[in-house]
Design an enzyme around this catalytic site. Structure first.
Site, PDB file in Angstrom:
ATOM      1  N   TYR A  52       0.817  -1.108  -0.157  1.00  0.00           N
ATOM      2  CA  TYR A  52       0.183  -0.053  -0.117  1.00  0.00           C
ATOM      3  C   TYR A  52       1.352   1.581   0.179  1.00  0.00           C
ATOM      4  O   TYR A  52       2.469   1.265   0.416  1.00  0.00           O
ATOM      5  CB  TYR A  52      -0.816   0.287   1.492  1.00  0.00           C
ATOM      6  CG  TYR A  52       0.033   0.511   2.316  1.00  0.00           C
ATOM      7  CD1 TYR A  52       0.296  -0.803   3.327  1.00  0.00           C
ATOM      8  CD2 TYR A  52      -0.226   1.628   2.999  1.00  0.00           C
ATOM      9  CE1 TYR A  52       0.838  -0.578   5.098  1.00  0.00           C
ATOM     10  CE2 TYR A  52       0.057   1.897   4.034  1.00  0.00           C
ATOM     11  CZ  TYR A  52       1.034   1.535   4.917  1.00  0.00           C
ATOM     12  OH  TYR A  52       1.214   1.647   5.776  1.00  0.00           O
ATOM     13  N   CYS A  53       0.195   2.282  -0.123  1.00  0.00           N
ATOM     14  CA  CYS A  53       1.486   3.409  -0.230  1.00  0.00           C
ATOM     15  C   CYS A  53       0.090   5.180  -0.235  1.00  0.00           C
ATOM     16  O   CYS A  53      -0.236   4.517   1.287  1.00  0.00           O
ATOM     17  CB  CYS A  53       1.903   3.860  -1.193  1.00  0.00           C
ATOM     18  SG  CYS A  53       0.962   3.810  -3.197  1.00  0.00           S
ATOM     19  N   ARG A  54       0.350   5.790  -0.453  1.00  0.00           N
ATOM     20  CA  ARG A  54      -1.107   7.292  -0.867  1.00  0.00           C
ATOM     21  C   ARG A  54      -2.133   6.877  -0.846  1.00  0.00           C
ATOM     22  O   ARG A  54      -2.968   7.625  -0.293  1.00  0.00           O
ATOM     23  CB  ARG A  54       0.081   8.412  -0.757  1.00  0.00           C
ATOM     24  CG  ARG A  54       1.080   8.433  -0.308  1.00  0.00           C
ATOM     25  CD  ARG A  54       1.992   9.911  -1.381  1.00  0.00           C
ATOM     26  NE  ARG A  54       3.428   9.847  -0.738  1.00  0.00           N
ATOM     27  CZ  ARG A  54       4.376  10.619  -1.674  1.00  0.00           C
ATOM     28  NH1 ARG A  54       3.351  10.156  -3.599  1.00  0.00           N
ATOM     29  NH2 ARG A  54       5.611   9.966  -1.987  1.00  0.00           N
ATOM     30  N   CYS A  91      -2.362   5.599  -6.180  1.00  0.00           N
ATOM     31  CA  CYS A  91      -0.769   6.175  -5.816  1.00  0.00           C
ATOM     32  C   CYS A  91      -0.038   4.956  -6.663  1.00  0.00           C
ATOM     33  O   CYS A  91      -0.078   4.018  -6.752  1.00  0.00           O
ATOM     34  CB  CYS A  91      -0.519   6.325  -4.090  1.00  0.00           C
ATOM     35  SG  CYS A  91       1.089   6.431  -3.855  1.00  0.00           S
ATOM     36  N   LEU A 112      -2.628   4.937   3.098  1.00  0.00           N
ATOM     37  CA  LEU A 112      -2.901   5.652   3.788  1.00  0.00           C
ATOM     38  C   LEU A 112      -4.343   6.758   4.750  1.00  0.00           C
ATOM     39  O   LEU A 112      -4.651   6.339   5.371  1.00  0.00           O
ATOM     40  CB  LEU A 112      -1.760   5.433   4.809  1.00  0.00           C
ATOM     41  CG  LEU A 112      -1.309   5.943   6.302  1.00  0.00           C
ATOM     42  CD1 LEU A 112      -1.373   4.382   6.828  1.00  0.00           C
ATOM     43  CD2 LEU A 112      -0.636   6.638   7.024  1.00  0.00           C
TER      44      LEU A 112
END
Lengths: 221, 221
Positions: free
Chosen positions: B177-179, B183, B207
């Site tokens: 996962y990231c932003r 993303c 997140l």
DNA sequence: CTGTCATTCAATAATTACGTTGAATGAAAT
DNA sequence: ATTTCATTCAACGTAATTATTGAATGACAG
């Protein structure tokens, strides 16, 4: 680094949607279209703008994917492309409501009613309608009413309110609604009726939100 | 007719919010701020833009009531003014996702994985984490990770993925996962790991959405 | 085929938004 | 006090947005 280019392109797509919403006239168009499909001419009359101008705004919205259009004889019928458009409109309005005390101030400044202006929720309205306790009035112009309204509502356009006030039973509470939570028509109606001694409140939302909630609609065709 | 003036003013307020969102750089700023408060300099480094430019964008957002700022020594700490700002961002993104096939095309064009790119939902991730079935990696840069991340996640910034690939157990499924849902970092990570034979998927959101859902956060201070 | 009506197009002018530059603040450290 | 560093301000040129106007399209009626 193959990261930069698609990232830019994505944000540009998102920004294009927001940009299309970033104009008062276009927002007003969206609020009208949220009630149902409309032709260019009708929208132009409602906003009081030149037809060419409205046409351009609508094309702007269409380019951004917010509205769709289909020809219907001589007319072009515009409609919201998707329910998500109304969600976005609502979300933006929510930000404005929360962040900008300005919004509250504008409404307060023109409708300086110290007494209770608290709105009625949809749920409460449905309960009280079922129990036959309230008169529900739709204060939008008649042409918008016939295209769709809340079942059981009586159409009393704001302009006719004075002369038709006799139709309203002073013993029953009156609930007024129009195009949305900040639609001025219902504020004016509440102010006018309260001045005549009626117990009257606004519905918290307008017709588009009622429709979006999946509640039943009625139209006079 | 006292109706026109406040109506105009209201739509202008709403439009001001949308207008502030109608710029790719500002949207990117909001997505960063959705992860937590940041200084001007950090944001400028992340976006790769001149500081003065970022400062102006932030002031633009502040004027519209979308972000708030407070001085903290030499720094000025910017943060989202309210959760409703993230909702608006999300709603706009949803419109773009639904309406613009373009968005899908952009991502697909750069990550031409015919096989399954279906994301993992937050609920599914929580279940599988509890059962110890997956390795969760946070592919954002280390400085963003320390400011807050999903509990149990391992920080493997995209740039270090190649050299640290030995840390990942090939027998376990990997979730990255990231932003946020669009993303690019996590798309690249999935593509890279899949090329090495890993079973790997993306978390559907990033997140900010995790945080907004009220799920627990962890930070390495 | 002609006229009518709804809509769109094209061209213009006024306004506003944008990124860049270099100078000005304001707080902390020496 | 002076220096250093983060941030903001002011000014500029360029580009994009807006409303307005009048002409062009496209569909229907007679």
């Amino acid at each position: 680094m193959s990261i930069q280019k698609p990232k830019q392109a994505l944000y540009e797509q998102f920004a294009a949607v927001a940009k299309a919403l970033g104009n008062p006239q276009r927002l007003e168009l969206i609020e009208h279209l949220a009630q149902g499909p409309r032709s260019v001419e009708i929208l132009a009359r409602k906003l009081g703008l030149p037809i060419a101008n409205v046409s351009q705004h609508l094309q702007n919205l269409r380019r951004a994917g917010l509205v769709a259009a289909e020809r219907d004889g001589k007319f072009v019928r515009y409609r919201l492309a998707d329910e998500s458009v109304l969600s976005a409109f609502t979300a933006i309005r929510a930000v404005a409501e929360q962040q900008l005390a300005e919004v509250e101030r504008i409404v307060r400044g023109y409708f300086d009613e110290r007494d209770s202006m608290e709105p009625v929720s949809r749920e409460e309205l449905i309960d009280r309608m079922r129990d036959g306790l309230v008169t529900l009035i739709d204060v939008r112009p008649a042409d918008e009413f016939v295209l769709g309204h809340v079942p059981g509502a009586v159409n009393v356009p704001l302009g006719e309110l004075e002369e038709r006030i006799g139709e309203l039973d002073p013993a029953r509470e009156v609930v007024a609604y129009c195009r949305g939570p900040w639609c001025i028509l219902s504020f004016e109606a509440v102010a006018a009726l309260r001045g005549r001694g009626y117990r009257v409140r606004r519905l918290e939302d307008g017709l588009p939100e009622w429709k979006a909630a999946g509640l039943p609609m009625e139209s006079s065709t």
